[in-house]
Design a protein around this motif. Structure first.
Motif, PDB file in Angstrom:
ATOM      1  N   ILE A 171       1.151  -0.939  -0.128  1.00 17.48           N
ATOM      2  CA  ILE A 171      -0.181   0.154  -0.453  1.00 17.48           C
ATOM      3  C   ILE A 171       0.951   1.174   0.317  1.00 17.48           C
ATOM      4  O   ILE A 171       1.032   2.597  -1.157  1.00 17.48           O
ATOM      5  CB  ILE A 171      -0.680  -0.274   1.291  1.00 17.48           C
ATOM      6  N   GLN A 172       1.903   1.131   0.742  1.00 18.89           N
ATOM      7  CA  GLN A 172       2.777   2.551   0.717  1.00 18.89           C
ATOM      8  C   GLN A 172       3.318   2.577  -0.489  1.00 18.89           C
ATOM      9  O   GLN A 172       3.929   3.674  -1.248  1.00 18.89           O
ATOM     10  CB  GLN A 172       4.073   2.181   1.367  1.00 18.89           C
ATOM     11  N   ALA A 173       4.330   1.046  -1.102  1.00 21.88           N
ATOM     12  CA  ALA A 173       4.646   1.699  -2.318  1.00 21.88           C
ATOM     13  C   ALA A 173       4.212   2.305  -3.572  1.00 21.88           C
ATOM     14  O   ALA A 173       4.358   2.831  -4.470  1.00 21.88           O
ATOM     15  CB  ALA A 173       5.082   0.100  -2.922  1.00 21.88           C
ATOM     16  N   ALA A 174       2.324   1.963  -3.266  1.00 28.74           N
ATOM     17  CA  ALA A 174       1.357   2.252  -4.352  1.00 28.74           C
ATOM     18  C   ALA A 174       1.291   4.221  -3.968  1.00 28.74           C
ATOM     19  O   ALA A 174       1.218   4.830  -5.173  1.00 28.74           O
ATOM     20  CB  ALA A 174       0.631   2.028  -3.915  1.00 28.74           C
ATOM     21  N   LYS A 175       1.318   3.932  -2.770  1.00 24.80           N
ATOM     22  CA  LYS A 175       1.109   5.278  -2.356  1.00 24.80           C
ATOM     23  C   LYS A 175       2.194   6.938  -2.597  1.00 24.80           C
ATOM     24  O   LYS A 175       2.350   7.593  -2.978  1.00 24.80           O
ATOM     25  CB  LYS A 175       0.741   5.614  -1.081  1.00 24.80           C
ATOM     26  N   ARG A 176       3.270   5.652  -3.079  1.00 25.14           N
ATOM     27  CA  ARG A 176       4.534   6.627  -3.508  1.00 25.14           C
ATOM     28  C   ARG A 176       5.587   6.420  -4.703  1.00 25.14           C
ATOM     29  O   ARG A 176       6.235   6.299  -5.017  1.00 25.14           O
ATOM     30  CB  ARG A 176       6.027   6.292  -2.091  1.00 25.14           C
ATOM     31  N   THR A 177       4.777   5.384  -5.954  1.00 25.77           N
ATOM     32  CA  THR A 177       5.023   5.691  -7.021  1.00 25.77           C
ATOM     33  C   THR A 177       5.528   6.523  -7.561  1.00 25.77           C
ATOM     34  O   THR A 177       7.277   6.032  -8.073  1.00 25.77           O
ATOM     35  CB  THR A 177       3.957   4.627  -7.815  1.00 25.77           C
ATOM     36  N   HIS A 178       5.430   7.677  -7.413  1.00 28.85           N
ATOM     37  CA  HIS A 178       5.960   8.440  -8.081  1.00 28.85           C
ATOM     38  C   HIS A 178       7.283   9.257  -7.891  1.00 28.85           C
ATOM     39  O   HIS A 178       8.464   9.689  -8.444  1.00 28.85           O
ATOM     40  CB  HIS A 178       5.060   9.690  -8.096  1.00 28.85           C
ATOM     41  N   GLU A 179       7.398   8.381  -6.452  1.00 22.66           N
ATOM     42  CA  GLU A 179       8.767   8.864  -5.816  1.00 22.66           C
ATOM     43  C   GLU A 179       9.722   7.557  -6.367  1.00 22.66           C
ATOM     44  O   GLU A 179      11.599   7.945  -6.061  1.00 22.66           O
ATOM     45  CB  GLU A 179       9.178   9.279  -4.408  1.00 22.66           C
ATOM     46  N   LEU A 180       9.700   6.919  -7.666  1.00 23.78           N
ATOM     47  CA  LEU A 180       9.958   5.550  -7.307  1.00 23.78           C
ATOM     48  C   LEU A 180      10.337   5.758  -8.669  1.00 23.78           C
ATOM     49  O   LEU A 180      11.507   5.131  -9.315  1.00 23.78           O
ATOM     50  CB  LEU A 180       9.673   4.121  -6.382  1.00 23.78           C
TER      51      LEU A 180
END
Length: 271
Positions: A62-71
């Protein structure tokens, strides 16, 4: 309009989606984590040394989905309204199936968010289990469905029913074709496909066009007709855009006839 995430100087840039219509966007993605039967048994029993593996992997996804733009460098920061990460323990195949669902109301899709969530959840499972099984294999990370946007809906199951590409098709074109839903040629119309990154940049998947409307029945004439129909399709005149007719690579002077399939796609590079 840029064909890919490159501007006129060849520099990477974020695509402007301000003029796109805001719609409900949804995507589902999946991944598989294969492990030893004994490892899967420990996971099911809650006996792994790092604690609640699935709860940790769910939060990570869930955290990764929310921070995709950072990755992923050129992804937009999205206001996701829903993210779910679910797990199925498959004892027969000794693996964990990961299912991710993402949703928002916005101007760009959530496919990358769903795929990123599935990837990071899988990596977290590995991290939590590696103390007892370093041979774990992560695989089959893939988009399952997407809905919303100008390009419409897409389902992997429908793509698997498509016939395999004929011999002589460039490998990259054959792969890209799996991401395009079929458009039936009606009354001898041209079936026009926009593949891979080109489809994403244009937010357009396919068109059907009567060849009789072309003043010049060639690939070049088709490009000019499409550009007059929709200014954003002027991007097809970019020298980097490749074209295949009936899955054979062609140039702008190639003649077109009723029932032809014309596919436009960006240049394919290795790496």
């Amino acid at each position: 309009m840029s064909l890919t995430h490159l501007n006129a100087r060849g520099e990477a840039h974020m695509v402007d989606v301000a003029d796109k219509q805001e719609t409900r966007r949804e995507a589902r993605a999946s991944a598989r984590v294969s492990m030893l039967p004994a490892t899967l048994a420990l996971l099911a029993e809650g006996g792994l040394p790092k604690g609640d593996v699935l709860a940790t992997a769910r939060i990570a996804g869930i955290q990764a989905a929310k921070r995709t733009h950072e990755l992923i460098p050129l992804c937009h920061a999205l206001m996701l309204s829903k993210v779910t990460v679910d797990f199925t323990l498959d004892e027969v195949n000794s693996c964990v199936e990961i299912q991710v669902f993402c949703r928002l109301n916005g101007r760009t899709g959530v496919e990358m968010e769903a795929l990123t969530a599935a990837s990071v959840a899988a990596l977290t499972l590995y991290d939590m289990c590696k103390a007892v099984d370093k041979g774990i294999v992560i695989g089959d990370i893939q988009l399952e469905t997407k809905t919303g946007g100008k390009s419409g809906d897409w389902q992997r199951e429908a793509m698997q029913e498509e016939a395999p590409a004929p011999t002589g098709v460039p490998a990259a074109l054959a792969v890209a074709s799996e991401d395009v839903s079929p458009v039936t040629a009606v009354n001898g119309n041209l079936r026009i496909l926009f593949l891979a990154e080109l489809r994403e940049r244009l937010d357009l998947e396919s068109l059907s066009l009567n060849p009789a409307t072309l003043a010049d029945a060639t690939v070049g004439g088709l490009k000019r007709t499409l550009a007059l129909r929709d200014p954003q399709l002027e991007a097809l005149n970019d020298s980097r855009v490749l074209c295949a007719v009936n899955q054979d690579m062609v140039r702008d002077d190639h003649p077109l006839k009723a029932g032809d399939e014309v596919a436009f796609f960006p240049p394919v590079t290795g790496g």
